[in-house]
Design an enzyme around this catalytic site. Sequence first.
Site, PDB file in Angstrom:
ATOM      1  CG  ASP A  26      -2.081   0.915   1.108  1.00  0.00           C
ATOM      2  OD1 ASP A  26      -2.318   1.448   0.002  1.00  0.00           O
ATOM      3  OD2 ASP A  26      -2.770   1.132   2.115  1.00  0.00           O
ATOM      4  N   GLY A  27       0.339   2.312  -0.603  1.00  0.00           N
ATOM      5  CA  GLY A  27       1.000   3.616  -0.546  1.00  0.00           C
ATOM      6  C   GLY A  27       1.557   4.110  -1.873  1.00  0.00           C
ATOM      7  NE  ARG A  39      -4.578   6.649  -7.253  1.00  0.00           N
ATOM      8  CZ  ARG A  39      -4.390   6.316  -5.973  1.00  0.00           C
ATOM      9  NH1 ARG A  39      -4.083   7.231  -5.077  1.00  0.00           N
ATOM     10  NH2 ARG A  39      -4.498   5.066  -5.586  1.00  0.00           N
ATOM     11  CG  HIS A  43      -0.305   1.916  -9.309  1.00  0.00           C
ATOM     12  ND1 HIS A  43      -0.463   1.569  -7.983  1.00  0.00           N
ATOM     13  CD2 HIS A  43      -1.422   2.605  -9.644  1.00  0.00           C
ATOM     14  CE1 HIS A  43      -1.625   2.022  -7.539  1.00  0.00           C
ATOM     15  NE2 HIS A  43      -2.219   2.663  -8.532  1.00  0.00           N
ATOM     16  CB  SER A  71      -8.353  -6.066  -3.928  1.00  0.00           C
ATOM     17  OG  SER A  71      -9.038  -4.847  -4.147  1.00  0.00           O
ATOM     18  CG  ASN A  74      -7.561  -2.683  -6.019  1.00  0.00           C
ATOM     19  OD1 ASN A  74      -6.585  -3.406  -5.837  1.00  0.00           O
ATOM     20  ND2 ASN A  74      -7.926  -1.769  -5.127  1.00  0.00           N
ATOM     21  CG  LEU A 200      -5.751  -8.798   7.779  1.00  0.00           C
ATOM     22  CD1 LEU A 200      -6.321 -10.142   8.236  1.00  0.00           C
ATOM     23  CD2 LEU A 200      -4.335  -9.011   7.239  1.00  0.00           C
TER      24      LEU A 200
HETATM   25  C1  FPP Z   1      -2.015   0.104  -3.306  1.00  0.00           C
HETATM   26  O1  FPP Z   1      -1.572   1.432  -3.290  1.00  0.00           O
HETATM   27  C2  FPP Z   1      -1.517  -0.565  -4.504  1.00  0.00           C
HETATM   28  C3  FPP Z   1      -2.276  -1.206  -5.442  1.00  0.00           C
HETATM   29  C4  FPP Z   1      -3.755  -1.328  -5.325  1.00  0.00           C
HETATM   30  C5  FPP Z   1      -1.689  -1.769  -6.672  1.00  0.00           C
HETATM   31  C6  FPP Z   1      -0.437  -2.572  -6.491  1.00  0.00           C
HETATM   32  C7  FPP Z   1       0.140  -2.771  -7.805  1.00  0.00           C
HETATM   33  C8  FPP Z   1       1.467  -2.744  -8.089  1.00  0.00           C
HETATM   34  C9  FPP Z   1       2.501  -2.575  -7.060  1.00  0.00           C
HETATM   35  C10 FPP Z   1       1.923  -2.839  -9.492  1.00  0.00           C
HETATM   36  C11 FPP Z   1       1.943  -4.171 -10.144  1.00  0.00           C
HETATM   37  C12 FPP Z   1       2.456  -5.289  -9.307  1.00  0.00           C
HETATM   38  C13 FPP Z   1       3.257  -6.276  -9.715  1.00  0.00           C
HETATM   39  C14 FPP Z   1       3.353  -7.466  -8.856  1.00  0.00           C
HETATM   40  C15 FPP Z   1       4.057  -6.263 -10.958  1.00  0.00           C
HETATM   41  P1  FPP Z   1      -2.629   2.617  -3.382  1.00  0.00           P
HETATM   42  O2  FPP Z   1      -2.817   2.980  -4.808  1.00  0.00           O
HETATM   43  O3  FPP Z   1      -3.895   2.232  -2.676  1.00  0.00           O
HETATM   44  O4  FPP Z   1      -1.872   3.732  -2.614  1.00  0.00           O
HETATM   45  P2  FPP Z   1      -2.516   4.923  -1.741  1.00  0.00           P
HETATM   46  O5  FPP Z   1      -3.148   4.253  -0.535  1.00  0.00           O
HETATM   47  O6  FPP Z   1      -1.344   5.753  -1.377  1.00  0.00           O
HETATM   48  O7  FPP Z   1      -3.519   5.624  -2.626  1.00  0.00           O
END
Ligand code: FPP
Length: 245
Positions: A26-27, A39, A43, A71, A74, A200
Amino acid sequence: MTAQNTKKTGEPALVRLPRHIAIIMDGNGRWAKRRGLPRTAGHAAGSETFRRVATHCKNLGLDYLTVYAFSTENWKRPPEEVHAIMGLLDRYLHEAIEKMERDGIRLRILGDVELLPERLRRLIRETDEISTHISGFQANVCINYGGRDEIVRAAQRYAERLAADPGAGALTEETFSGLLDSSGIPDPELIIRTGGEMRLSNFLLWQAAYAELYFTDTLWPDFGEKDIAEALEAYARRDRRFGGI
Ligand code: FPP
């Protein structure tokens, strides 16, 4: 910590190393916002962090790393953000097909893959096929994954099994575990969440039953070897009793 684990790393021996860690990454969005970036740049940086963390976990001697990449909730994000994450996953799998045998990293995708774009499903089938030829460290990437959804799909599988064979046998925790997406993977002993939230969020609900939970304010793109060491040290200090005394 097993003898095998100690041999694989030149770092100071940890008292107890988990076999399997799982991470809620997260983050990414906040990391990007702080830099005045979209954003999606967060990622992209997060996807690089995943590559580094997976390699580090393998080198430390862990057996499994499971990450929450996308998720079931998402899909509610803006279409361009969903598209960007799918693109990063597509790119990651595409590169993995080239490199996983050389790197000795098995890949498994957990989640309801039926709803993913066809191209991504094809890449998943290819990585599954290559993984059968690799032994050792395994990275599990959760895509279109939700803990409740996984449990419901496992229950549906059991109902189908029973309909086909009414004498299929009683349902036990063990047989149910075998119907989950994570079938055959030991439960994570340690679940880490980056980004400061302490929940979680529907991640590995069944498998988390006895996991130690570790929360850090570090935003996922900034998460590195030092953060892993801190989480593993915190884990090693915990007293795991599994309901005993
Ligand atoms: C949460 O941060 C992150 C996600 C929902 C996406 C995770 C995806 C990746 C790291 C990229 C692809 C992964 C792989 C394995 C190649 P957030 O967007 O909720 O952050 P925030 O809470 O700061 O808004």
